[in-house]
Design an enzyme around this catalytic site. Structure first.
Site, mmCIF file in Angstrom:
data_model
loop_
_atom_site.group_PDB
_atom_site.id
_atom_site.type_symbol
_atom_site.label_atom_id
_atom_site.label_comp_id
_atom_site.label_asym_id
_atom_site.label_seq_id
_atom_site.Cartn_x
_atom_site.Cartn_y
_atom_site.Cartn_z
ATOM 1 N N HIS A 1 0.821 -1.211 0.000
ATOM 2 C CA HIS A 1 0.000 0.000 0.000
ATOM 3 C C HIS A 1 0.858 1.264 0.000
ATOM 4 O O HIS A 1 0.379 2.342 -0.370
ATOM 5 C CB HIS A 1 -1.023 -0.003 1.141
ATOM 6 N N ASP B 1 1.395 -7.821 2.268
ATOM 7 C CA ASP B 1 1.509 -6.380 2.046
ATOM 8 C C ASP B 1 2.968 -5.960 1.846
ATOM 9 O O ASP B 1 3.609 -5.436 2.753
ATOM 10 C CB ASP B 1 0.888 -5.640 3.234
ATOM 11 N N SER C 1 3.974 2.160 8.374
ATOM 12 C CA SER C 1 3.753 1.180 7.312
ATOM 13 C C SER C 1 5.048 0.946 6.542
ATOM 14 O O SER C 1 5.686 1.890 6.085
ATOM 15 C CB SER C 1 2.674 1.674 6.347
#
Length: 690
Positions: free
Chosen positions: A83, A220, A627
């Site tokens: 992402h 991810d 992240s």
């Protein structure tokens, strides 16, 4: 009295002292914290964190100013989340070559894809400069003068740094709510190329259904490469002649895994937390969250309908939708947690004890004023709600509003006299006409329904009533079809009558006027609140001076340590790890749950993966910006990439619940499996072993 207060404070102090909580700066890591790390399983000397030639912080990067990443090879490969690479992947995708849908693997250096406006930053040095700023008169300045003063100092110090090394950049930032100031020096690399990504069905597996949830099976990750000047191995703007960067240190990968209780450390760039925030500030945040969730929910319905109807629209809006929905769900979850743990009441109890301490010691009397702080927040509440509603409605929501405000704020006209004009960039590849105009019409209608103070209702609503029968969508349609703002390669001439007569230009002027009104309304009261919040933080630090304290996150490098561990909610253990059979079970429901829908080859692949580990939980402290943060074991070896927090602790930006707060990471073995078995990326796998 002091002993009595300390006894009362003990339950509240536990969270600050708890071993797993904290976003610690590395250069001044408290010895007590390092000793806690050793007790929990860290096996290396302190200098392996920050000071040594092979210190692990040298492998960790700020990824493009919004995420984190880690260098994993001698040729500059960088791992981050899928992402985090989402927009880069989307920007290279077309209907003919849909890398979002099908993934991408560059089999040679020449096939690696360059990206505009992307970079990685390596932290070179950090130091406390508070004493220097105080000696220069910082504390004598009123609040409104501080920012200007600090900007001038940052500019001057930045010039000095660049004189010695033109590849460096310096930032000066406040810590501990402005009670301390640190400078951080960075080296930026701006030639960053996409190397590998799996299909979105796996990189975003679970979508909004699983976002912020546990258990997770999301793979991810994405892979980029840093390129450098071939002569210096230093930063360079993109050039076909650049070569892969050779870092002085990179992270080694562990295939040994972990068990519950194993040491885990994250290192990255957490964006923003507010754990020193007053109870009044939390009440304001609660109201803002409710508005944000409402507006984004309405907008996303329009986006989703158009994305489902067209592959071309989906490609254009995938990234926009993901960004919007992420903090739509976060806002809902944070308010749920604030309610469930009674956070506002807990803060109020702590503030009552702090007032007792203040009364008994006489410290901060005449500075920290709780009745004043309460009154200031009460005065700001209506303005704050209007500010969030305005921003969520008109800023970075639709292309016309963005352009309409740009011509009044930020546009640089070229030419002279009546030939002076503003060029409108043609970015048609990033938005869709029908989707965008329906979003604007929907947002206009929703803003009118939600705004409570007519002072912040733009004048163009009178035009909507008088000329368009109160129909916001008809007005939006007229804006898109009549305004020059939306014409391809349009030029607008500010010195001609046609400029002011343009419907979109007038619309932008009204928005700019309301934005100005909101800023003026905020100005004085913001400074007063900031001053009181700074005193509140300073009082807490002084009252708890025997305990180590970390500063709120501000997108500077931080370390968080803890252990691989599950949590228990309602008497039910969560488990600390997921395995391949759990994703297979979800994939088989893909016909009824869109977020679990994958290509048949992925189902076949995971059915043959045995009991391979997928994702895991740790007690590491995490927030937005983390992240892509590498997750290391006790020997600084990479075991995963952090990508999410859990739904049951979404209030952790303002309060860390040590019983429930967890960091969710993708297991590095899952990453390598997908690179090997799906991508057949042998050259990359061999590169990481060197």
């Amino acid at each position: 009295m002091k002993r009595f207060l300390l006894a009362l404070l003990a339950p509240f102090a536990l969270s600050a002292a708890h071993a797993d909580e904290g976003m610690w700066t590395l250069y001044n890591l408290p010895n007590a914290v390092y000793e806690q790390m050793r007790q929990q399983g860290y096996q290396l000397p302190y200098d392996k964190l920050y000071q040594a030639d092979d210190a692990i912080m040298k492998a960790v990067v700020n990824f493009s100013g919004y995420c984190s990443g880690v260098v994993v090879s001698p040729d500059g490969l960088v791992f981050t989340n899928h992402h985090c690479g989402f927009e880069a992947i989307r920007s290279h995708s077309t209907v003919e070559h849909d890398y979002m849908l099908n993934g991408f693997y560059a089999k040679t250096f020449e096939e690696e894809l360059p990206n505009k406006n992307m970079f990685v930053s390596f932290m070179v040095e950090q130091k406390d400069v508070t004493a220097q700023l105080v000696a220069m008169g910082l504390e004598q300045l009123p609040e409104y003068k501080r920012e200007e003063f600090l900007d001038s100092i940052e500019n001057a110090w930045s010039k000095d740094v660049r004189k010695n090394d033109s590849t460096l950049r310096l930032e000066l930032k406040p810590f501990y709510e402005g009670n301390r100031y640190y400078t951080t020096t960075y080296r930026d690399f701006r030639d960053l190329r996409l190397v590998f990504t799996i299909p979105k069905s796996m990189g975003k597996f679970g979508g909004e259904t699983d976002n912020w949830m546990w258990p997770r099976q999301t793979c991810d990750f994405s892979v980029f490469r840093i390129y450098a000047d071939p002569k210096t191995n230093g930063p360079a703007e993109y050039s076909k002649d650049n070569v892969p960067y050779h870092p002085e240190h990179w992270a080694r990968i562990s295939d040994e895994g972990y068990q519950e209780g194993s040491f885990s450390m994250t290192m990255g760039y957490p964006g923003s937390t507010s754990r020193y925030l007053s109870s009044y500030g939390i009440q304001e945040r609660y109201a803002e969250n409710a508005i944000r969730a409402q507006v984004r929910g309405v907008k996303q319905q329009v986006m989703k309908r158009h994305m489902d109807a067209s592959e071309a629209v989906r490609i254009k809006y995938d990234s926009k939708y993901a960004q919007s929905s992420n903090y739509w769900k976060n806002s809902l979850g944070m308010n749920k947690c604030i309610d469930s743990i009674g956070l506002i009441g807990q803060k109020q109890q702590f503030e009552a004890l702090l007032r007792q301490w203040q009364d008994s010691t006489g410290l901060f009397v005449g500075q920290l004023d709780f009745p004043l702080l309460q009154r200031l927040y009460a005065e700001r509440m209506e303005i704050s709600k209007a500010w969030v509603l305005f921003g969520e409605t008109f800023r970075r929501t639709d292309e016309l509003s963005t352009r309409a405000m740009f011509v009044h704020n930020g546009a640089q006209p070229v030419g002279k006299g009546k030939r002076q004009h503003i060029n409108i960039k043609d970015n048609a590849e990033t938005w869709d006409f029908d989707t965008d105009r329906e979003i604007l019409g929907t947002m206009l209608r929703n803003y009118r329904e939600q705004i409570t103070n007519p002072k912040f209702l733009p004048e163009f609503y009178k035009t909507i009533d008088q000329q368009y029968g109160g129909d916001c969508q008809r007005y939006a349609d007229a804006l898109y079809t009549k305004s020059l703002l939306m014409k391809k390669k349009a030029r607008l001439y500010p010195n001609k009558k046609s400029f002011d007569a343009d419907l979109g230009v007038d619309y932008g002027l009204q928005l700019t006027s309301i934005l100005g009104d909101l800023r003026v309304a905020f100005q004085d009261i913001n400074d007063s609140i900031d001053t009181q919040e700074r005193y509140l933080c300073a009082a807490k630090l002084r009252m708890e001076e025997d305990m180590p304290h970390y500063s709120d996150a501000n997108f500077t490098m931080r370390l968080s340590y803890g252990q691989v561990r599950q949590y228990t909610l309602g008497g039910r253990p969560s488990g600390y790890q997921t395995h391949a059979p759990s994703i297979v079970a979800k994939m088989k429901t893909g016909d009824s749950i869109e977020d679990y829908r994958v290509q048949p080859e992925m189902l076949d692949l995971m059915q043959g993966a045995g009991n391979m580990p997928l994702c895991f939980l740790t007690t590491n402290d995490i927030t937005g910006g983390n992240s892509g943060s590498p997750m290391f074991d006790g020997q600084n070896r990479l075991i995963g990439l952090a990508f999410d927090g859990n739904w049951d602790s979404l209030s952790s930006d303002i309060f860390f619940d040590s019983q429930l707060a967890r960091c969710i990471g993708v297991d590095i073995r899952y990453v390598l499996f997908m690179m090997d078995r799906w991508g057949h990326a042998d050259r990359l796998l061999q590169e990481m072993k060197r």
